[in-house]
Design an enzyme around this catalytic site. Sequence first.
Site, PDB file in Angstrom:
ATOM      1  N   ASP A   1      -5.530  -3.647  -2.622  1.00  0.00           N
ATOM      2  CA  ASP A   1      -4.742  -3.163  -1.397  1.00  0.00           C
ATOM      3  C   ASP A   1      -4.300  -4.564  -0.650  1.00  0.00           C
ATOM      4  O   ASP A   1      -4.906  -5.242  -0.229  1.00  0.00           O
ATOM      5  CB  ASP A   1      -5.333  -2.237  -0.404  1.00  0.00           C
TER       6      ASP A   1
ATOM      7  N   SER B   1       0.683  -1.205   0.134  1.00  0.00           N
ATOM      8  CA  SER B   1      -0.126  -0.144   0.116  1.00  0.00           C
ATOM      9  C   SER B   1       0.791   1.339   0.027  1.00  0.00           C
ATOM     10  O   SER B   1       1.642   1.317  -0.874  1.00  0.00           O
ATOM     11  CB  SER B   1      -0.822  -0.071   1.209  1.00  0.00           C
TER      12      SER B   1
END
Length: 312
Positions: free
Chosen positions: A156, A41
């Site tokens: 993510d 991320s």
Amino acid sequence: MNNCKVGLVLGSGSSRGWAHIGVIEALQDAGIPIHCVAGCSVGAFVGAIFASGGLEQLKRYVIEMDGESIFSFSDLTFIRPGLLDGDKKLRSLFCMHSNKMKFDELEIPLKVVAADIQSGDKVILDSGDLLTALRASMSYPGLFAPVRYKDRWLVDGGVLDPVPVGVARVMGADIVIAVNLDSELISRKRHQEFKAVPETRTHPIRNEFLKKLAARYESTEKIIRKRLELQKNNKPTTPGIRQAINSSIQLMQARITRVNLAVNPPDILITPRLGDLKMFDYDQVEHTIEEGYIATRNKLDDIMMLLKPQGE
């Protein structure tokens, strides 16, 4: 120092991710080499900028903009109700600080983590187009649209492996330094700012002024207390969709991180004191960077011990 290969793992954490800048700066100031980076991320984004040589430029930019424009969605396009397409924004932001577009152009080896929402598999991205990989790793569920990558829909990587220690091991790291941004610890610095000031003798006129000022604050405090009492009696409002999603994912990631780190612990775990920051507090850039620096500095003795040649 010995010839050990040092791997740096940069975890997920939205706005807390700027702490990674402080972590890297502290390691560099101490002369600690970083031979490979694994990121998830926002950790993937900062790791890619660092691996391309643009970290200092990124730091200047986020401090100057105070984080507000970094993830503002004013120029983003809704591709489906509630989902944003961040390709243009991410590409623009990344290209401000780096001209590296492919993994093999980076100065330091990098792997980033995403998640396949259909199979539930963890996907390691380390070749080809760098920006597509970053978009996949940063596709926060409920906010950004999933990314289509080689017949997979990716989101993510924090939903499966927020602090990917195992990825750094696979990269051949002998010593793994991992950064976990999921901390409930509150910054010491902020508490120090409110230390009591010793009493000193002051001019009588000033004393009178202070008495009046205190009386005014006392009156204001009573009004605030009354309002707070009224609010307690009111029915609590239902959390918004974004708040509910963010809080749920944060809780999930915290549990996953604990389990993963217990199973596959790093040699050094750095946990900046960011418990006073919410996941989308992008206006606390300097504070966040500083906490990353302080947390790393506190671990330097342990890192140096690991890097000492055997026999010394």
